[in-house]
Design a protein around this motif. Structure first.
Motif, short mmCIF file in Angstrom:
data_model
loop_
_atom_site.label_atom_id
_atom_site.label_comp_id
_atom_site.label_asym_id
_atom_site.label_seq_id
_atom_site.Cartn_x
_atom_site.Cartn_y
_atom_site.Cartn_z
N SER A 96 -15.57 -29.45 -57.21
CA SER A 96 -14.25 -29.77 -56.66
C SER A 96 -14.32 -29.85 -55.13
CB SER A 96 -13.25 -28.73 -57.12
OG SER A 96 -12.57 -28.14 -56.06
N PHE A 97 -15.18 -29.01 -54.51
CA PHE A 97 -15.39 -29.06 -53.05
C PHE A 97 -15.88 -30.43 -52.64
CE2 PHE A 97 -18.34 -28.53 -49.45
CZ PHE A 97 -17.51 -27.94 -48.52
N CYS A 98 -16.86 -30.97 -53.43
CA CYS A 98 -17.44 -32.26 -53.11
C CYS A 98 -16.43 -33.39 -53.27
CB CYS A 98 -18.64 -32.54 -54.00
SG CYS A 98 -20.15 -31.90 -53.30
N GLU A 99 -15.64 -33.31 -54.35
CA GLU A 99 -14.65 -34.36 -54.58
C GLU A 99 -13.61 -34.38 -53.47
OE1 GLU A 99 -12.94 -33.98 -58.46
OE2 GLU A 99 -14.82 -34.53 -59.44
N ARG A 100 -13.18 -33.19 -53.06
CA ARG A 100 -12.17 -33.08 -52.01
C ARG A 100 -12.68 -33.63 -50.68
NH1 ARG A 100 -8.06 -29.19 -51.79
NH2 ARG A 100 -6.63 -29.72 -50.10
N ARG A 109 -24.06 -17.42 -51.31
CA ARG A 109 -22.61 -17.45 -51.19
C ARG A 109 -22.06 -18.14 -52.42
NH1 ARG A 109 -18.94 -16.30 -46.77
NH2 ARG A 109 -18.15 -18.41 -47.00
N PHE A 110 -20.94 -17.66 -52.88
CA PHE A 110 -20.32 -18.30 -54.04
C PHE A 110 -19.02 -18.97 -53.64
CE2 PHE A 110 -22.64 -14.51 -55.35
CZ PHE A 110 -23.70 -15.15 -55.95
N ARG A 111 -18.81 -19.09 -52.34
CA ARG A 111 -17.59 -19.68 -51.85
C ARG A 111 -17.97 -20.75 -50.83
NH1 ARG A 111 -12.19 -18.83 -51.09
NH2 ARG A 111 -11.46 -19.16 -48.97
N ALA A 112 -17.41 -21.97 -51.03
CA ALA A 112 -17.70 -23.05 -50.09
C ALA A 112 -16.43 -23.40 -49.33
CB ALA A 112 -18.20 -24.29 -50.84
N GLU A 113 -16.53 -23.42 -47.99
CA GLU A 113 -15.39 -23.83 -47.17
C GLU A 113 -15.83 -25.00 -46.30
OE1 GLU A 113 -12.58 -20.86 -45.36
OE2 GLU A 113 -14.10 -19.53 -46.15
N TYR A 114 -14.86 -25.74 -45.80
CA TYR A 114 -15.24 -26.91 -45.00
C TYR A 114 -16.00 -26.51 -43.75
CZ TYR A 114 -11.88 -26.23 -41.25
OH TYR A 114 -11.23 -25.75 -40.17
N ASP A 115 -15.69 -25.32 -43.18
CA ASP A 115 -16.36 -24.97 -41.92
C ASP A 115 -17.71 -24.30 -42.13
OD1 ASP A 115 -15.34 -22.65 -42.82
OD2 ASP A 115 -14.26 -22.10 -41.00
N PRO A 119 -31.42 -29.54 -51.51
CA PRO A 119 -30.88 -29.79 -52.84
C PRO A 119 -29.45 -30.34 -52.78
CG PRO A 119 -30.76 -27.47 -52.35
CD PRO A 119 -31.45 -28.11 -51.17
N ALA A 120 -29.05 -31.12 -53.80
CA ALA A 120 -27.65 -31.55 -53.93
C ALA A 120 -26.83 -30.33 -54.32
CB ALA A 120 -27.55 -32.63 -54.99
N ILE A 121 -25.67 -30.16 -53.69
CA ILE A 121 -24.86 -28.98 -53.99
C ILE A 121 -23.65 -29.31 -54.86
CG2 ILE A 121 -25.53 -27.71 -51.92
CD1 ILE A 121 -22.69 -28.49 -50.83
N CYS A 122 -23.49 -30.61 -55.21
CA CYS A 122 -22.27 -31.01 -55.91
C CYS A 122 -22.26 -30.59 -57.37
CB CYS A 122 -22.05 -32.52 -55.78
SG CYS A 122 -21.46 -32.95 -54.13
#
Lengths: 186, 186
Positions: free
Chosen positions: B152-156, B61-67, B144-147
């Motif tokens: 920006s997902f991780c910072e948010r 997936r190239f899209r990360a969402e909170y859910d 693995p770390a995904i950040c």
């Protein structure tokens, strides 16, 4: 709201009130022992968890210990701190049984219980989040489930959560009981 | 402990006690608004988090969402529930300002605040455990770390935790304040 009549009737009703407060204080003592056993059991159960696999897998390490995951270390520390606090709070609880009018010791216990509730709830749910990941993994973030390999490790860590969550529920009850006892004190 | 003398002096000291109780109730009201803003901000901030990567990576997936992570969904629900509760508790807080001798409303607020503290602390720390994993990963479990990918997902998501932890601290203060106010009520 009915402060006037209640204050007038204070002298008559002080004996049953003291009895109720004593009952609440004894219940408080029993619940503290229960929560102490639960959190101590959780801490020991988690801290002694490790598993060495007898066969070769895709993992580089073939041994899983609780402190491989920092969250489990936090879980052990949180449960250890809360169980130590509960042990040291028992004398105060006994003091409340003897002196049903005690006020400052109850306020102290409510404030410390609340802080410990925050700590224990944090440790238990952080560990639960990791245990969930270990069981189910997460496809989107590419985290594989590790419970197929480390089966007994997963069962042990999952079981350790129980005592901790019992501790959370008991602490909520303790705070509610203390609030009721504090309001009944005259 | 000094119940006798305090009860005798009750009539004289009732006016300053009422003033102190009113001050505590006003502080309670302000803290509730602060915690409401913190938890609502956390819920909204987390619920609107998503990131689509402009380039190709090793991920499917190239899209990360909170859910994508169930723990973050729990975080949003917990913060939503607590902020709604805090909003609905404001009238009770106002009632406590007007009636400084109110007893039952304070007990109700202590018990509900305690339950909400448990819920919020659980949501915040479970999300913190996952955010930690996202930042650092875990070598032993092959996560693995995904950040590096979803920066920006991780910072948010990390930022969303702040309001929630402010809420936890404020709820602990609220319970302590209510306990003190309850003990001073005469």
């Amino acid at each position: 709201m009915k402060a006037g009549p209640m204050e007038l009737g204070e002298g008559k009703s002080s004996a049953p009130k003291a009895a109720v407060n004593r009952g609440v204080a004894i219940l408080d003592f029993i619940l503290r022992i229960l929560a102490f056993i639960g959190t101590l059991g959780s801490a020991i159960s988690m801290a002694t968890t490790n598993e060495t696999l007898p066969f070769f897998t895709q993992f580089i390490r073939f041994r899983a210990e609780y402190d491989d995951l920092p969250t489990f270390t936090f879980f052990v520390v949180a449960n250890g701190v809360v169980s130590a606090y509960l042990l040291f709070s028992l004398p105060f609880s006994v003091f409340n049984i003897v002196r049903s009018k005690a006020q400052n010791s109850r306020i102290l216990l409510i404030i410390l219980d609340t802080a410990m509730l925050g700590l224990l709830s944090a440790g238990a749910s952080a560990a639960a989040a990791i245990v969930y990941l270990a069981h189910h993994g997460n496809v989107r973030t590419n985290w594989p489930a590790i419970c197929q390999q480390f089966n007994s490790f997963c069962e042990r860590t999952s079981g350790s959560l129980i005592g901790s969550f019992i501790g959370v529920v008991v602490l909520i009850l303790l705070i509610a009981l203390s609030a009721v006892a504090l309001s009944r004190r005259k």
